[in-house]
Motif scaffolding. Structure first.
Motif, PDB file in Angstrom:
ATOM      1  N   HIS A  28       1.004  -1.257   0.088  1.00 31.38           N
ATOM      2  CA  HIS A  28      -0.042  -0.008  -0.137  1.00 31.38           C
ATOM      3  C   HIS A  28       0.920   1.327   0.085  1.00 31.38           C
ATOM      4  N   GLN A  29       0.604   2.298  -0.655  1.00 32.65           N
ATOM      5  CA  GLN A  29       1.098   3.393  -1.048  1.00 32.65           C
ATOM      6  C   GLN A  29       0.326   4.422   0.015  1.00 32.65           C
ATOM      7  N   ASN A  30       1.130   5.190   0.693  1.00 32.66           N
ATOM      8  CA  ASN A  30       0.520   5.994   1.773  1.00 32.66           C
ATOM      9  C   ASN A  30       0.338   7.367   0.941  1.00 32.66           C
ATOM     10  N   ASP A  31      -0.368   8.271   1.573  1.00 29.67           N
ATOM     11  CA  ASP A  31      -0.673   9.748   0.996  1.00 29.67           C
ATOM     12  C   ASP A  31       0.348  10.411   0.763  1.00 29.67           C
ATOM     13  N   LEU A  32       1.473  10.469   1.510  1.00 31.13           N
ATOM     14  CA  LEU A  32       2.797  11.234   1.344  1.00 31.13           C
ATOM     15  C   LEU A  32       3.364  10.696  -0.074  1.00 31.13           C
ATOM     16  N   THR A  33       3.528   9.242  -0.215  1.00 33.25           N
ATOM     17  CA  THR A  33       4.213   8.886  -1.390  1.00 33.25           C
ATOM     18  C   THR A  33       3.447   9.067  -2.720  1.00 33.25           C
ATOM     19  N   ASP A  34       2.155   8.993  -2.434  1.00 27.93           N
ATOM     20  CA  ASP A  34       1.131   9.346  -3.858  1.00 27.93           C
ATOM     21  C   ASP A  34       1.280  10.884  -3.934  1.00 27.93           C
ATOM     22  N   SER A  35       1.550  11.816  -3.128  1.00 29.34           N
ATOM     23  CA  SER A  35       1.839  13.261  -3.515  1.00 29.34           C
ATOM     24  C   SER A  35       2.955  13.416  -4.024  1.00 29.34           C
ATOM     25  N   TYR A  36       4.229  12.634  -3.510  1.00 30.22           N
ATOM     26  CA  TYR A  36       5.493  12.879  -4.133  1.00 30.22           C
ATOM     27  C   TYR A  36       5.448  12.408  -5.668  1.00 30.22           C
ATOM     28  N   LEU A  37       4.777  10.947  -5.877  1.00 29.32           N
ATOM     29  CA  LEU A  37       4.740  10.520  -7.080  1.00 29.32           C
ATOM     30  C   LEU A  37       3.949  11.606  -7.971  1.00 29.32           C
ATOM     31  N   ALA A  38       3.014  11.984  -7.766  1.00 26.99           N
ATOM     32  CA  ALA A  38       2.059  12.802  -8.497  1.00 26.99           C
ATOM     33  C   ALA A  38       3.226  14.361  -8.877  1.00 26.99           C
TER      34      ALA A  38
END
Length: 110
Positions: free
Chosen positions: A18-28
């Protein structure tokens, strides 16, 4: 075509991937920058040569949320206890016998 992370392996528990919100923000933000993961890797890879990484590195940082850090701490403590308990469990606390069993020459142990 944009590069994407490898698909999850079959049989791996989904919570671990599972990717967390911080990772999702970074990847975006990384995707919006237009830099390809391979370009990032090519820029970072040379500074890892000659280190314990031997030129290998991830194409992005890994971010953990508080609960993931807490779980990692618990898991690492358990692993540490298991590993450091092996001499007692297998050799009655005889550290020299344990080290020899791991392949270290006896002359280096004594």
């Amino acid at each position: 075509m944009t590069e994407q992370a490898a698909a999850p392996r079959v049989g791996v528990h989904s919570e671990q991937l599972h990717q967390n919100d911080l990772t999702d923000s970074y990847l975006a933000a990384f995707e919006a920058s237009g830099i390809k993961p391979s370009e990032f890797h090519a820029a970072v890879q040379p500074v890892t040569v000659g280190t314990n990484m031997e030129g290998r590195c991830l194409t992005r940082p890994g971010f953990l949320e508080r609960r993931q850090v807490q779980q990692l701490e618990t898991d690492l403590e358990t692993l540490y206890r298991c590993l450091t308990g092996l001499p007692d469990r297998l050799f009655g606390g005889d550290l020299a016998r344990f080290v020899i069993a791991t392949g270290v020459p006896a002359q280096q142990v004594n």
